[in-house]
Write an enzyme that holds these catalytic residues in place. Structure first.
Site, PDB file in Angstrom:
ATOM      1  N   PHE A 172      64.304  45.552  66.458  1.00 27.75           N
ATOM      2  CA  PHE A 172      64.004  47.176  66.415  1.00 27.75           C
ATOM      3  C   PHE A 172      65.898  47.078  66.739  1.00 27.75           C
ATOM      4  CE2 PHE A 172      60.434  45.307  68.604  1.00 27.75           C
ATOM      5  CZ  PHE A 172      59.038  46.251  68.116  1.00 27.75           C
TER       6      PHE A 172
ATOM      7  N   LYS B 227      69.598  48.236  66.091  1.00 31.54           N
ATOM      8  CA  LYS B 227      69.891  49.360  65.489  1.00 31.54           C
ATOM      9  C   LYS B 227      70.840  49.187  64.975  1.00 31.54           C
ATOM     10  CE  LYS B 227      70.945  51.727  69.850  1.00 31.54           C
ATOM     11  NZ  LYS B 227      70.198  50.523  70.409  1.00 31.54           N
TER      12      LYS B 227
ATOM     13  N   LYS C 285      55.568  47.884  65.768  1.00 32.57           N
ATOM     14  CA  LYS C 285      57.111  47.846  64.948  1.00 32.57           C
ATOM     15  C   LYS C 285      56.955  49.950  64.516  1.00 32.57           C
ATOM     16  CE  LYS C 285      61.282  48.571  63.465  1.00 32.57           C
ATOM     17  NZ  LYS C 285      61.814  48.460  63.340  1.00 32.57           N
TER      18      LYS C 285
ATOM     19  N   ASN D 218      59.113  53.324  66.129  1.00 30.02           N
ATOM     20  CA  ASN D 218      59.525  53.970  64.684  1.00 30.02           C
ATOM     21  C   ASN D 218      58.905  55.331  63.912  1.00 30.02           C
ATOM     22  OD1 ASN D 218      61.590  52.354  64.248  1.00 30.02           O
ATOM     23  ND2 ASN D 218      61.157  51.510  62.518  1.00 30.02           N
TER      24      ASN D 218
ATOM     25  N   GLY E  13      70.207  68.015  63.809  1.00 33.50           N
ATOM     26  CA  GLY E  13      71.258  67.422  62.380  1.00 33.50           C
ATOM     27  C   GLY E  13      70.524  68.020  61.266  1.00 33.50           C
TER      28      GLY E  13
ATOM     29  N   GLY F 294      67.996  60.080  58.353  1.00 30.46           N
ATOM     30  CA  GLY F 294      68.212  59.058  57.382  1.00 30.46           C
ATOM     31  C   GLY F 294      67.633  57.538  57.165  1.00 30.46           C
TER      32      GLY F 294
ATOM     33  N   CYS G 290      65.060  52.861  57.739  1.00 32.40           N
ATOM     34  CA  CYS G 290      63.184  52.523  58.274  1.00 32.40           C
ATOM     35  C   CYS G 290      62.705  53.640  58.281  1.00 32.40           C
ATOM     36  CB  CYS G 290      64.293  52.070  59.411  1.00 32.40           C
ATOM     37  SG  CYS G 290      64.693  50.107  59.132  1.00 32.40           S
TER      38      CYS G 290
ATOM     39  N   LYS H  59      61.383  55.072  55.321  1.00 32.12           N
ATOM     40  CA  LYS H  59      59.773  54.688  54.585  1.00 32.12           C
ATOM     41  C   LYS H  59      58.570  53.690  56.109  1.00 32.12           C
ATOM     42  CE  LYS H  59      62.050  49.806  55.479  1.00 32.12           C
ATOM     43  NZ  LYS H  59      60.553  49.154  56.557  1.00 32.12           N
TER      44      LYS H  59
HETATM   45  P1  NAD Z   1      68.904  44.745  53.745  1.00 29.96           P
HETATM   46  O1  NAD Z   1      68.458  44.961  52.286  1.00 29.96           O
HETATM   47  O2  NAD Z   1      69.829  44.649  54.055  1.00 29.96           O
HETATM   48  O3  NAD Z   1      68.563  42.717  53.209  1.00 29.96           O
HETATM   49  C1  NAD Z   1      67.439  42.196  52.711  1.00 29.96           C
HETATM   50  C2  NAD Z   1      68.242  40.903  52.095  1.00 29.96           C
HETATM   51  O4  NAD Z   1      67.210  40.081  51.776  1.00 29.96           O
HETATM   52  C3  NAD Z   1      69.127  41.020  50.554  1.00 29.96           C
HETATM   53  O5  NAD Z   1      70.010  40.265  50.855  1.00 29.96           O
HETATM   54  C4  NAD Z   1      68.458  40.698  49.708  1.00 29.96           C
HETATM   55  O6  NAD Z   1      69.488  39.739  48.560  1.00 29.96           O
HETATM   56  C5  NAD Z   1      67.535  39.276  50.291  1.00 29.96           C
HETATM   57  N1  NAD Z   1      66.516  39.003  49.274  1.00 29.96           N
HETATM   58  C6  NAD Z   1      65.846  39.750  49.146  1.00 29.96           C
HETATM   59  N2  NAD Z   1      64.858  38.546  48.440  1.00 29.96           N
HETATM   60  C7  NAD Z   1      65.308  37.548  49.019  1.00 29.96           C
HETATM   61  C8  NAD Z   1      64.365  35.746  48.522  1.00 29.96           C
HETATM   62  N3  NAD Z   1      63.629  35.619  48.347  1.00 29.96           N
HETATM   63  N4  NAD Z   1      65.284  35.559  49.107  1.00 29.96           N
HETATM   64  C9  NAD Z   1      66.317  34.895  50.126  1.00 29.96           C
HETATM   65  N5  NAD Z   1      66.512  36.436  50.288  1.00 29.96           N
HETATM   66  C10 NAD Z   1      66.108  37.325  49.533  1.00 29.96           C
HETATM   67  O7  NAD Z   1      67.757  44.854  54.297  1.00 29.96           O
HETATM   68  P2  NAD Z   1      67.286  44.662  55.945  1.00 29.96           P
HETATM   69  O8  NAD Z   1      68.197  46.339  56.596  1.00 29.96           O
HETATM   70  O9  NAD Z   1      68.280  43.647  56.383  1.00 29.96           O
HETATM   71  O10 NAD Z   1      65.863  45.080  56.423  1.00 29.96           O
HETATM   72  C11 NAD Z   1      65.153  43.654  56.641  1.00 29.96           C
HETATM   73  C12 NAD Z   1      63.712  43.925  56.886  1.00 29.96           C
HETATM   74  O11 NAD Z   1      64.413  44.126  58.349  1.00 29.96           O
HETATM   75  C13 NAD Z   1      63.127  45.596  56.656  1.00 29.96           C
HETATM   76  O12 NAD Z   1      61.884  45.298  56.170  1.00 29.96           O
HETATM   77  C14 NAD Z   1      63.277  46.424  57.650  1.00 29.96           C
HETATM   78  O13 NAD Z   1      62.483  47.912  57.381  1.00 29.96           O
HETATM   79  C15 NAD Z   1      63.450  45.854  58.332  1.00 29.96           C
HETATM   80  N6  NAD Z   1      64.443  46.549  59.648  1.00 29.96           N
HETATM   81  C16 NAD Z   1      65.542  46.797  59.779  1.00 29.96           C
HETATM   82  C17 NAD Z   1      66.600  47.109  60.277  1.00 29.96           C
HETATM   83  C18 NAD Z   1      68.057  48.147  59.487  1.00 29.96           C
HETATM   84  O14 NAD Z   1      68.739  48.684  61.240  1.00 29.96           O
HETATM   85  N7  NAD Z   1      68.001  47.720  58.787  1.00 29.96           N
HETATM   86  C19 NAD Z   1      66.309  47.006  61.577  1.00 29.96           C
HETATM   87  C20 NAD Z   1      64.832  46.732  61.739  1.00 29.96           C
HETATM   88  C21 NAD Z   1      63.919  46.702  61.197  1.00 29.96           C
END
Ligand code: NAD
Length: 450
Positions: free
Chosen positions: A158, A160, A213, A217, A262, A266, A269, A272
């Site tokens: 969770f 940010k 989750k 969201n 606003g 975007g 998260c 999608k």
């Molecule tokens: P991201 O795209 O920043 O990072 C994903 C990473 O995984 C990349 O570096 C990529 O190279 C790597 N990767 C892909 N396939 C791989 C494999 N087979 N082995 C090893 N590494 C691999 O993604 P993110 O923003 O960190 O989001 C990850 C997940 O967490 C998503 O499901 C997202 O919805 C969720 N999430 C994101 C946030 C956020 O704020 N970004 C918050 C909560 C949950």
């Protein structure tokens, strides 16, 4: 505990670093060689306040390792956290190719270790459609056979972006979906240092954990679309969303968070995850009407704002030949993440209508250069006034602190036109009336020079 993070993005890296910081032995695995090289040099591949310092401290203490070697990363881990991306595909369905490929890699290592290994816990931390964690289990089981011990869990994140370290270290709650008590106990032990102030760890079944989750969201996205719809009504009827917001949000049942009008949400998260709920509904024969509307209102919000820009320039020949300066390119402040950023949508539209586009962001500039192609398409500036120089108008799309009290007289002296389109309602209307600028915002009447 010996932990492996699969993916060193916004979630995997923060999670790995914070777990290392509480004394765990953490290996961060990625398939991106450039990222791993940067990490080994102590360079953080993303902008996240406080992360570099924590990385350094734990790397030097020997609790944090970065690798491209899958077998090495999986072999000794007690818990493996899958933190890879789960983007939408072109139809809006969740694309599970990164999850499946990580599952296959894990299975390959488990298979070589055979039935006598200590059981590992394979945790899905990525946001995934309900049922995915159990599909991962089946996928791995099909490869390793019936005798190799392992369990699965779902542990949605969770945090940010922009406040990720604080969110991870002091979570409002920890949610974990497990199949057995042993795994639940491992999570309690792992997260205990993070919930010392009394915040709960909710252990539940895996399907419910996955759904928490999406429910969270989608609720937050709903609040944003709701306030934007109210803002649009305010514009139509001459009310002021700022005042409406104050009056409405002082009701404790409503509260004031996530109710800022606003350009719509975007990031990687909300867009999608809203689509994923719609798709999960379609698959189950349940129309997710609310989620559909939330998504639609959000999409239209940027178009509405762009219509204001076009309408303003209509009498002077449209956007062709005009220069528009964009302040703020990241999808929100305190991050360099430009995924689904409103600024990029608006920039592309403005260029499509013949405008020259300049942009400035304190940390997201490099990502925009990479995303928008050749440097001569968008001029990326190093400073906000340089960006505004010669522009017919400024568009504010991210509410970075440094945009909150600009020198309007200086702006007036360096810009060609004196118009601001403020997608974040940063300024008071009464204040803008004294600057001589034409000022458009969201949910409030425009201010025109008298
Ligand atoms: P991201 O795209 O920043 O990072 C994903 C990473 O995984 C990349 O570096 C990529 O190279 C790597 N990767 C892909 N396939 C791989 C494999 N087979 N082995 C090893 N590494 C691999 O993604 P993110 O923003 O960190 O989001 C990850 C997940 O967490 C998503 O499901 C997202 O919805 C969720 N999430 C994101 C946030 C956020 O704020 N970004 C918050 C909560 C949950």
């Amino acid at each position: 505990m010996r932990l492996t993070m699969v993916g060193t993005g916004y979630v995997g890296l923060v999670t790995g670093v914070c777990f290392a910081n509480t004394g765990n032995d953490v290996t961060c695995l990625d398939v991106d060689a450039k990222k791993i090289e940067k990490l080994r040099q102590g360079i953080c591949p993303i902008y996240e306040p406080g992360l570099t310092e924590l990385m350094e401290r734990n790397y030097e203490a020997g609790r944090l390792k970065y690798t491209l070697d899958k077998a090495e990363a999986y072999r000794d881990a007690e818990m493996i956290f899958i933190c890879v991306g789960t983007p939408s595909d072109e139809r809006g369905h969740t694309d599970l190719k990164y999850i499946n490929s990580a599952a296959d890699d894990i299975a390959a290592t488990l298979k070589t270790l055979g039935p006598k290994q200590k059981p590992k816990v394979i945790v899905v931390k990525s946001t995934v459609p309900v049922g995915t964690t159990l599909s991962v289990k089946t996928r791995i089981r099909d490869i390793v056979g019936p005798d190799t011990p392992f369990s699965v869990a779902d542990n949605p994140e969770f945090l940010k972006e922009g406040d990720a370290i604080n969110d991870f270290n002091k979570p409002d709650r920890v949610v974990v979906g497990v199949e057995d008590d042993r795994t639940g106990e491992m999570f309690r032990q792992l997260y205990d240092p993070f919930v010392r102030q009394g915040h709960p760890i909710f252990l539940m079944d895996i399907l419910s954990a996955e759904m928490v989750k999406y429910a969270s969201n989608n609720f937050l996205a709903t609040k944003i679309s709701f306030i934007n719809e109210m803002a649009n009504l305010c514009e139509a009827y001459g009310a002021d969303i700022g005042k409406v917001r104050e009056g409405m949000c002082s009701d404790k049942r409503i509260g004031n968070q996530f109710l800022y009008p606003g350009l719509g949400y975007g990031g990687s998260c909300f867009p999608k995850d809203t689509l994923a709920c719609i798709m999960m509904g379609d698959k189950a024969g349940i129309e997710a009407k609310l989620s559909k509307s939330v998504h639609e209102v959000n999409q239209k919000q940027r178009d509405r704002f762009f219509d204001k820009i076009q309408a303003h320039f209509k009498s002077s020949g449209g956007l062709t030949g005009k220069t528009i300066a964009f302040w703020g390119l990241a999808f929100k402040p305190r991050t360099d993440d430009i995924r689904e950023a409103p600024a990029l949508t608006l920039m592309r539209k403005a260029m499509g209508y013949g405008a020259a586009v300049r942009g400035y962001d304190p940390v997201a500039a490099d990502n925009v250069r990479a995303e928008m192609g050749p440097a001569n398409t968008v001029t990326i500036c190093d400073e906000m006034y340089e960006c505004a120089k010669g522009a017919d108008a400024i568009v504010i799309s991210t509410d970075w602190d440094e945009f909150k009290s600009p020198d309007f007289a200086r702006l007036a002296s360096i810009m060609k036109g004196k118009t601001i389109f403020d997608g974040r309602n940063l300024y008071r209307r009464s204040q803008m009336a004294e600057t001589g600028f034409t000022y458009y915002s969201v949910g409030r009447a425009p201010v025109r020079p008298s």
